[in-house]
Design an enzyme around this catalytic site. Sequence first.
Site, PDB file in Angstrom:
ATOM      1  N   LYS A 110      -6.751   4.303   5.190  1.00 26.66           N
ATOM      2  CA  LYS A 110      -7.441   5.483   4.051  1.00 26.66           C
ATOM      3  C   LYS A 110      -8.323   5.878   4.692  1.00 26.66           C
ATOM      4  O   LYS A 110      -8.973   6.261   5.172  1.00 26.66           O
ATOM      5  CB  LYS A 110      -7.304   5.383   2.958  1.00 26.66           C
ATOM      6  N   SER A 124       1.011  -0.606   5.211  1.00 31.61           N
ATOM      7  CA  SER A 124      -0.162   0.503   4.713  1.00 31.61           C
ATOM      8  C   SER A 124      -1.555  -0.175   3.823  1.00 31.61           C
ATOM      9  O   SER A 124      -1.993   0.501   4.152  1.00 31.61           O
ATOM     10  CB  SER A 124       0.407   2.184   4.576  1.00 31.61           C
TER      11      SER A 124
END
Length: 509
Positions: free
Chosen positions: A56, A309
Amino acid sequence: MSSPLTGLEYLTRILQAPVYDTAIVTPLDSLKKLSQRVGNSILLKREDKQPVFSFKLRGAYNKIAQLTAEQLKAGVVTASAGNHAQGVALSAEYRGTTAIIVMPRTTPEIKVESVKQRGGTVVLHGDSFDQANQHAKALSKSDGMVFIPPFDDEDVIAGQGTLAMELLQQHRNLDYVFVPVGGGGLIAGVAVYLKMVRPDIKIIGVESQDSACLTAALKAGEPVDLDRVGLFADGVAVKRVGDEPFRLAQQYVDDMVTVTSDEICAAVKDIFEDTRAIAEPSGALALAGLKKYSSEQQIKDQQMVAILSGANVNFHGLRYVSERCELGEQKEGIMAVTIPEQKGSFRSFCSLLGGRAITEFNYRFSHSENANIFVGLRLANGETELDAMIGSLQEQGYPAQDLSGNELAKLHVRYMVGGRPCEPLNERLFSFEFPECPGALTNFLATLGENWNITLFHYRNHGAAFGRVLAGFELPDEQQDDFIAHLEKLGYQYKDESNNPVYNTFLTH
């Protein structure tokens, strides 16, 4: 309103994104044990190695890097379940601006503390991302701060697309890339870059079964709101995919696959066994999808990448992962078996298992003729072996049923075997799910009220972001409509379990 960016324009933005002011080029690791097991070359893109332990940072920094000096002076605000929050906090600190981060009350403490440590001001609001997101947008309007979208933004998407640029620099001969999907920013950026440069590579989106907003949108032809989302994989617990990610996914994503919580837990274990890294549930989502998709499609001898992720896992949540991973990879099966209530029955039953390792055995006397036992078995050949075992038991006169896919059995009954009432009851059984936070169980009970007699209750806090309760109520027929109307007003997710076979086997007359 400006026209949507073309694929070429996105490619240009990705190539020019200044994400490496704060982000790093993350490793691409080979999962040798898993590769041998599934018959494909499996690579893992290690975004857990980023300074905020998640991809992110790429999108957050790219967005903030585009702001003017005046906008930076006003400060930024965003909403996040955790990983985007940390990316915004670090990016804001680097660019010299203030950041307010609105997070759901269910956010794991490790993510809240990480945001605070990076200089962000945390505001806890709501029980889901969507509630937090609405509050963040309201703050942006009232305080004049710049809202930093977590996924539905061209600059954020371009920042996430730098991950795909790295992939092709690290490994040219790729056949499949599996991408976790929450709001869609990552898969949009990865897909548009790869399809512009290497259109032959297959892009497969992976969603949790209980928050599959992109799958629903692709089926409907437009973004739609899910009725509810599960909270286990909190990093992808989004009710509605972003409009721009959806537009790009329609053009560039080849296929979708959804996975269960148990399959995610199994992928967490796979990652640990090959790398000794501990992924958060949403971080292991892509690998779970890779395993399922390659098995269902019978794919062999291909070069496959899964994106890890994030690794902002709540340590206590590993308790749940550990309990469920064996079921997720079909190395354990659970079943209910009826045996005669007489001396030597246990030993005779165990001899029929053919030397298989017993992982769990629960029993309590409840009837003079028959005994219902809850059994867990170690499996070598998954569901096929368990089906054969049940068939063999039934041929030998032992009624048996597979409980491996029964959530009521896995969450509650395995801890409650033998809890039969001492006398017949006019009972209805319900399961409930509510956001887990301090005082959650007390609030649940207070909201439920005292109008009906509770005849059974089981609650177990296993470190997840949500609490699950199993409750029985004494309900005369004439009160059932009023009771259901009361449940609807409460706002909790609930399900009538009165006809669940595991309830009838273990918990009632």
